[in-house]
Design an enzyme around this catalytic site. Structure first.
Site, PDB file in Angstrom:
ATOM      1  N   HIS A 118      88.115   3.147 -21.838  1.00 26.24           N
ATOM      2  CA  HIS A 118      88.172   4.304 -21.448  1.00 26.24           C
ATOM      3  C   HIS A 118      88.528   4.749 -20.471  1.00 26.24           C
ATOM      4  O   HIS A 118      88.517   6.791 -21.069  1.00 26.24           O
ATOM      5  CB  HIS A 118      85.936   5.146 -20.964  1.00 26.24           C
ATOM      6  CG  HIS A 118      85.383   5.863 -21.157  1.00 26.24           C
ATOM      7  ND1 HIS A 118      84.928   5.540 -22.047  1.00 26.24           N
ATOM      8  CD2 HIS A 118      85.905   6.214 -19.851  1.00 26.24           C
ATOM      9  CE1 HIS A 118      84.213   6.893 -21.534  1.00 26.24           C
ATOM     10  NE2 HIS A 118      84.591   8.043 -20.423  1.00 26.24           N
ATOM     11  N   GLU A 119      88.394   5.436 -19.603  1.00 26.70           N
ATOM     12  CA  GLU A 119      88.695   6.112 -18.187  1.00 26.70           C
ATOM     13  C   GLU A 119      90.635   5.899 -18.411  1.00 26.70           C
ATOM     14  O   GLU A 119      91.288   7.696 -18.210  1.00 26.70           O
ATOM     15  CB  GLU A 119      89.614   5.288 -16.778  1.00 26.70           C
ATOM     16  CG  GLU A 119      87.417   5.327 -16.251  1.00 26.70           C
ATOM     17  CD  GLU A 119      86.799   6.552 -16.338  1.00 26.70           C
ATOM     18  OE1 GLU A 119      87.030   7.516 -16.605  1.00 26.70           O
ATOM     19  OE2 GLU A 119      85.369   6.382 -16.385  1.00 26.70           O
ATOM     20  N   HIS A 134      91.019   9.530 -20.906  1.00 24.21           N
ATOM     21  CA  HIS A 134      90.798  10.265 -20.268  1.00 24.21           C
ATOM     22  C   HIS A 134      92.263  10.727 -19.397  1.00 24.21           C
ATOM     23  O   HIS A 134      92.291  11.750 -19.689  1.00 24.21           O
ATOM     24  CB  HIS A 134      89.817  10.193 -19.195  1.00 24.21           C
ATOM     25  CG  HIS A 134      88.208  10.083 -19.312  1.00 24.21           C
ATOM     26  ND1 HIS A 134      87.750  11.689 -20.064  1.00 24.21           N
ATOM     27  CD2 HIS A 134      87.373  10.129 -19.270  1.00 24.21           C
ATOM     28  CE1 HIS A 134      86.752  11.758 -20.272  1.00 24.21           C
ATOM     29  NE2 HIS A 134      86.267  10.482 -19.337  1.00 24.21           N
ATOM     30  N   HIS A 179      94.462  12.248 -22.285  1.00 24.34           N
ATOM     31  CA  HIS A 179      94.488  13.555 -22.462  1.00 24.34           C
ATOM     32  C   HIS A 179      95.032  13.984 -22.015  1.00 24.34           C
ATOM     33  O   HIS A 179      95.385  15.601 -21.927  1.00 24.34           O
ATOM     34  CB  HIS A 179      92.566  13.890 -22.808  1.00 24.34           C
ATOM     35  CG  HIS A 179      91.691  14.888 -23.138  1.00 24.34           C
ATOM     36  ND1 HIS A 179      90.828  15.540 -22.510  1.00 24.34           N
ATOM     37  CD2 HIS A 179      92.229  15.735 -24.290  1.00 24.34           C
ATOM     38  CE1 HIS A 179      90.640  16.880 -23.556  1.00 24.34           C
ATOM     39  NE2 HIS A 179      91.715  16.773 -24.613  1.00 24.34           N
TER      40      HIS A 179
END
Length: 708
Positions: free
Chosen positions: A497-498, A501, A504
């Protein structure tokens, strides 16, 4: 999570402080120092402009940020008072460039304030926060400056700007209006007071909660009370201040250890310590909550809105509280019904063990694990040996990025870090072109805030010719010296998940830092990160990283099948606890300015009851109000719903991948080009629809959760 903090449009971090004003007798020498002695006052000479933690000291931050404030004030005054006709270059671009020093310094400061704080940094944080709030007001409540932006905005079609420059102008103009630029002079002064108070209270909340988390750690002196707990874990938690074992609190309501603790009294003790951590003594946050929601409601009224949520949601995908509540309405009945079915199964398990008690929140995870073992023959202890931290990162997270986007990596041991647990990697494009630096900080410690997040030390921008320097922070239990760090599957997903980010941020391709990478609405920013979780269980990725830490053997297919088959297990509980927290957030921030809250706990209970999120007694909200740092210390006020909103996006997006060939470079490149690289340069709904070919649908989310 992406660490969302209220930002100036030029990425100025606006934090908050406690009620105490900076003392009048603070010596000038404490605020200033010879510029040659302060490494923060000039750009780092390290690769990518990474912060040089071998030179940076705590005492450097305040004078550097004060100097940054002064530099920006002078720049803003020059723009606002210019007698030249406003142009994009002398107004919009000039403002975009005005906060370079302040932004560069504050990015590093708030990284440490979150991940490795101390009393000195906390004091600086408290002292600087109202100054940052005033700095934001100095820009956005400046009549002359707003007039120049309005002149440009009114004739924007004739300016012949490229799309990103036009978007920058529009973003700034909207920020001015949202911030209160159209208010009267008298109301602007009121607003400044509200903003300073909010700044004061939010940082006080964060500091108080950190103290509450640390003070709430539970000490057990009898080993029988910890029956069932992993021996390696106990070794790492031996009490340094006396006999026994000191169990720290995670930021969530449920504590990971409750899954394995056999002693019911011990489970209750740990759960209640977490539940009540911030509602007594010096660490009681309830008065702060009452003050915060009141002043936020007053601010919203001054700005012409019925409540804070209406004001806060203006630049989001959801747009209004009504749309958020309608979204909740599609999920709550199915989620609570599934949670009740799960509770009934767990109660049957309790009864089958000859126990004579009713299921309580502190029993859920322990007996749910028994149900999972019975239904799916899956034991968490069977899984963890295959999820060694370094393998998960390098052979899982990085490997998936290579397969999708061509990304490669190499460790950098020559880059200074702020803590011994931090590691640095350099990332490269498929053709070997440098992409940026990536820092990992995975283990919990008393100096670190709870939760997990991503942010930038350096933000990508072509304006400054900067490539990104990004960090991920988690709170995994640190193993005893010499022992491997073995993760639960939830922790594996958190790592994916991290890094979603981070991707992105790494793939940002913007001219302007204000529009770069993750500078998007809260209910979109969690989409790339949640989407990246899908690759954790993807067969090709899983078999590459899920290797037994002792033997090196890949995870057996039978165990993989068990993990997949149990994928919808406990999803009623999981979604209900998240919806309960999201609902609390929305209830707190739809309070009108004339309503006074006398009892925080009573309001919380009523809020859950009114939306039927208390129908399953044993499913508490993921965060109680008293330790809900996302909304009372972070940037998620009226925005916690975004985790569920973006879950809808990520399941819908993965559905597209599954129907278009799955894990391929072509699919990854298309997703990068059309979504991950766009930053905030276009309308987010249009961005998603252009890539997906349609608006997002909620069906794939319900299916993934086992709710349809």
């Amino acid at each position: 999570m992406k660490k969302v903090i209220p930002l100036l449009a030029l990425a100025l971090m606006v934090m908050a402080c406690n009620n105490s004003k900076e003392k009048e007798n603070t010596k000038q020498t404490e605020d200033q120092m010879d510029q040659t002695e302060n490494p923060l006052l000039s750009e780092s000479t390290l690769p990518y402009g990474a912060p040089d933690f071998s030179k940076i000291k705590d005492e450097h931050f305040k004078p550097a940020m004060l100097e940054g404030i002064e530099q920006q004030k002078k720049a803003v005054e020059a723009i606002a008072n210019s007698e030249e006709e406003p142009t994009f270059e002398n107004t919009v671009l000039a403002l975009e460039k005005s906060g370079e020093l302040l932004n560069r310094t504050s990015q590093v400061f708030y990284a440490l304030a979150g991940a490795n704080t101390n009393e000195t940094l906390q004091t600086v944080e408290e002292e600087m926060a109202p100054k940052f709030a005033a700095q934001k007001d100095m820009i956005y409540l400046n009549d002359k400056l707003f007039k120049r932006f309005k002149t440009l905005h009114d004739k924007k079609e004739s300016l012949n700007l490229d799309p990103e420059s036009l978007k920058l102008l529009e973003e700034y103009y909207e920020d001015f209006e949202i911030a209160g630029a159209n208010l009267s002079s008298e109301d602007k002064e009121k607003l400044k007071q509200y903003n300073e108070t909010i700044a004061t209270l939010t940082t006080k909340f964060g500091k108080t909660l950190l103290d509450a988390n640390n003070a709430g750690a539970v000490t057990f002196t009898n080993k029988e009370d910890l029956a069932g707990v992993d021996e390696d874990f106990l070794k790492s938690k031996e009490n340094k201040d006396g006999p026994g074992w000191k169990i720290p609190l995670q930021n969530t309501t449920q504590q990971p250890l409750l899954q394995s603790m056999q002693n019911r009294a011990s489970r209750e003790k740990l759960f209640k310590a977490a539940w009540h951590r911030a509602d007594h003594g010096a660490n009681d946050t309830r008065d702060l909550i009452k003050q915060l929601v009141e002043v936020r409601a007053q601010k919203a009224k001054l700005l012409g809105f019925n409540n804070y949520a209406e004001w806060s949601l203006q630049k989001t995908m959801a747009k209004t509280p009504e749309n958020v509540n309608a979204f909740f309405g599609k999920l709550i009945p199915a989620a609570t019904a599934k949670a009740q079915m799960e509770a009934d199964e767990i109660q049957e398990m309790i009864n089958s063990k000859g126990e004579d008690f009713t299921l309580e929140p502190w029993d859920w995870n322990y007996y749910a694990e028994m149900v999972r073992k019975k239904k799916y023959d899956l034991d968490e202890d069977q899984i963890k040996p295959y999820f060694e931290l370094n393998n998960v990162l390098e052979k899982g997270v990085f490997y998936a990025a290579q397969k999708l986007y061509g990304i490669t990596y190499k460790p950098r041991t020559d880059i200074p870090t702020y803590h011994e647990d931090v590691k640095v990697y350099e990332l490269f494009e498929e053709d070997g072109e440098p992409l940026g630096l990536f820092y990992t900080d995975y283990f919990s410690r008393p100096s670190k805030s709870g939760g997990a997040w991503m942010d930038n030390f350096v933000t990508q921008s072509k304006l400054y010719n900067k490539k990104p320097v990004i960090y991920n922070v988690c709170n995994y239990p640190k193993p005893a010296n010499g022992e491997p760090a073995l993760l639960t599957y939830d922790e594996v997903e958190t790592m994916f998940h991290e890094f979603g980010h981070a991707l992105h941020g790494f793939f940002a391709d913007q001219q302007y830092p204000s529009l770069s990478g993750t500078s998007v609405a809260r209910d979109f920013v969690e989409f790339p990160s949640q989407f990246n979780e899908n690759w954790a269980l993807y067969p090709e990725i899983l078999k590459n990283y899920a290797l037994h830490y002792k033997t090196g053997e890949p995870i057996p297919q039978a165990l993989i099948d068990k993990i997949k088959n149990s994928g919808t297990f406990n999803q009623g509980y999981s979604l209900t606890e998240n919806l309960a927290a999201s609902n609390l957030d929305m209830q707190w921030h739809t309070i009108s300015s004339d309503k006074k809250i006398d009892d925080v706990n009573a309001f919380e209970k009523e809020a859950l009851h009114n939306t039927k999120l208390d129908v399953v007694h044993a499913v508490p909200p993921r965060y109680r109000s008293t330790y809900f740092s996302h909304i009372f210390a972070g940037g998620y006020a009226a925005g916690y719903y975004s985790y569920s909103w973006t879950e809808m996006l990520h399941h819908d997006a993965f559905n597209w991948f599954e129907t278009h060939g799955g894990l391929t470079r072509e699919n990854g490149q298309r997703f990068r080009d059309m979504v991950l690289s766009k930053g905030n340069t276009m309308n987010l709904e249009e961005m998603y629809k252009d890539w997906r070919g349609s608006d997002p649908k909620i069906g794939p989310m319900l299916k993934a959760r086992g709710l349809k």
